[in-house]
Design an enzyme around this catalytic site. Sequence first.
Site, PDB file in Angstrom:
ATOM      1  N   ASP B 139      21.608  31.237  35.902  1.00  0.00           N
ATOM      2  CA  ASP B 139      21.624  30.325  36.918  1.00  0.00           C
ATOM      3  C   ASP B 139      21.331  30.506  38.484  1.00  0.00           C
ATOM      4  OD1 ASP B 139      22.578  28.725  35.077  1.00  0.00           O
ATOM      5  OD2 ASP B 139      24.770  28.986  35.248  1.00  0.00           O
ATOM      6  N   GLY B 182      21.858  24.611  34.110  1.00  0.00           N
ATOM      7  CA  GLY B 182      22.279  24.824  35.300  1.00  0.00           C
ATOM      8  C   GLY B 182      23.258  23.765  35.579  1.00  0.00           C
TER       9      GLY B 182
END
Lengths: 404, 404
Positions: B139, B182
Amino acid sequence: MMLEGKVVVAQGGGPTAVINQSLVGVVLESRKFNQITKVYGAINGVSGIINEDFLDLTQETTHNLEQVAITPSSALFSTREKPDEAYCKEIFHVFKAHDVRYFFYIGGNDSADTVRIVNQQAEQSDYEFRAIHIPKTIDNDLLMNDHTPGYGSAARFVAQAFIGLNLDNRALPGVHIGVVMGRNAGFLTAASSIAGKYPDDGPHLIYLPERPFIMDNFLHDVNETYQKYGRCLIAVSEGIQDENGIPIITKLINQEIDAHGNMQLSGTGALGDLLTQQIKQKLNIQRVRSDTLGYLQRSFMGCVSDVDQHEAREVGEKAAQFAIWHNIDGSITINRTGDYSVDYKMAPLLEVAAKTKLMPDNFINERGNNVTEAFRYYLNPLLGSNMPTASMLRAPLASKILKR
Amino acid sequence: MMLEGKVVVAQGGGPTAVINQSLVGVVLESRKFNQITKVYGAINGVSGIINEDFLDLTQETTHNLEQVAITPSSALFSTREKPDEAYCKEIFHVFKAHDVRYFFYIGGNDSADTVRIVNQQAEQSDYEFRAIHIPKTIDNDLLMNDHTPGYGSAARFVAQAFIGLNLDNRALPGVHIGVVMGRNAGFLTAASSIAGKYPDDGPHLIYLPERPFIMDNFLHDVNETYQKYGRCLIAVSEGIQDENGIPIITKLINQEIDAHGNMQLSGTGALGDLLTQQIKQKLNIQRVRSDTLGYLQRSFMGCVSDVDQHEAREVGEKAAQFAIWHNIDGSITINRTGDYSVDYKMAPLLEVAAKTKLMPDNFINERGNNVTEAFRYYLNPLLGSNMPTASMLRAPLASKILKR
């Protein structure tokens, strides 16, 4: 004997990682012959022909063609149109107007059928003309072929994906489902089996369209595997069908029908989500996930089998040679001659067109939930060189102090 | 000054393609020091510690460790457990029993927080002890870091996927949505922007969790792009939220909540299917597909950034050096020092633990539907060398005869 005129090459159906190799094979080989006045590429498959949307590939640089060859998907773009007789008459009308004497259509069994009809019309009107079908499909479902260009690279993508999914599923255990493309033939789903290296590696279960998918058996198998390994990795073909041949996915939603009368199976996560739900509800397992590998299987940039690349180029070259040197029509086929070597032949279009090859029985295990070693032996050379493999730690366990 | 005792290394949270590089960096570097009596690997993260499930990595071959280093996912397996104070007391209890003096935890911001609490307890009980957090997350959402190990390789996978999806969408036009991982940070979704090479290449629209997702604006943007190019490729973060911070996916279904209080966003195609449905219904576009890139983004075997690999190895090595040579606690960070060069520092755990870095404003365009050149400049070196690019035909159109 020398048939002078233009070449038209086109690409049909779903793209593959190596379909442009075949395109470039046809173009470069055709350009070597004096009797070829121009090499045209039809934009968007057959619809580019009836609209006369041709790129003049005689004017493309060799260097850019080589770059295009290593680019996935169809550089001439594609179409889902399935021409009928009237449509093929239109095609033939344009070919005559442009003095096209050679037609190469790179595609699956539907494309082979188009070539067959166009060729028929040329014969009926005594127009000297060579029409060649060049095989291409990630589904590997063309008759007369040991395997098809595009399959090896897609199979490699699926295998590399399942190597990763197996490691992920081991790190964070649960049930994981990977949904793989393949409407009627399970070859691509079966490629997931390559991921197994260590004895308890997944995929533990593989479900193919060639065997009826019985939900109760499925749940039983998943539960058994989960009890044994504390996890379960499953490969499922998007085309799995029930005992009556009804796709499992239709039990869910109103699916789109395409121009070939085919139902939309890809581009949705619905099948994975349905199976996930069933496992959660019926087996009471908490961590259940699914991945639908989707369009990446046929277009991902940078995952390719060099064997597949090489063969895709050669079927393009051979097509041009058969047609222009030898004046033969038909469908180019790949034949396995050794371990591992291949040869290319020309098959009658009727034997390839609009037919589907399925996984042979000796590639599928008895319970219908996995593949056999015979399949893995068949697939192995098609994946190409430098196939990566996973490695695990093998260090011994340390002695416990507090909990011994 | 020499603190003698054992090392424990563990891996937490979601796997990455290079997390084993960091593990091997810690192991090989620690084994060089005389004061290190053993190097243990805890199986399944923190839960392996409280259960005393340790692999004795002092007895692992260097050669196998190097093979493990290039294998994606967590070789020591992982856990989603988020220890509270009581749990960390347990950890510390085990560490004392085994004479563990060095603890390396490779993970995201949750793992950093675990390290922080364990370290606190060591200080409170005057046990000499070094606890180090080693960054890892696809991420890219850790504070104090220019970027995090794992991100470059996942970004490369996303970029290569979107290069293919763009080519596929061009060959068979329509609207195509790619859903990218994400939860709060859009860095990984933004990596799709690398796919654009030719002026009309997609992704044409990129939606990030950092900006509110307004369905009407989305549909307007999609329609505008589709009218302009005859197709539209969209990258969407799984974590997109409405004006009130409510994830779009929760509007759909009852989603699972994990041990960190996080909702399950991955492992389902639901968001892609929802957006597809909206476009079909409201814009009346027929060919709309979605791909959810899923777990392949973090575990795919054979798509890796060599820069990411190299840095992931170094943060492991540096962690061992900081702790064993310099007796310093904290969280290793990656700092960009040049174009392109990096340096590693030790940051206080409190500044990394349980916090989230988001995309800075200058990486997102004004309308909130794409990234800026500043972002692409930032990302470029992280993708590593030999990044493939697509090539298109540039031959001129041939003149029409029938339809001029």
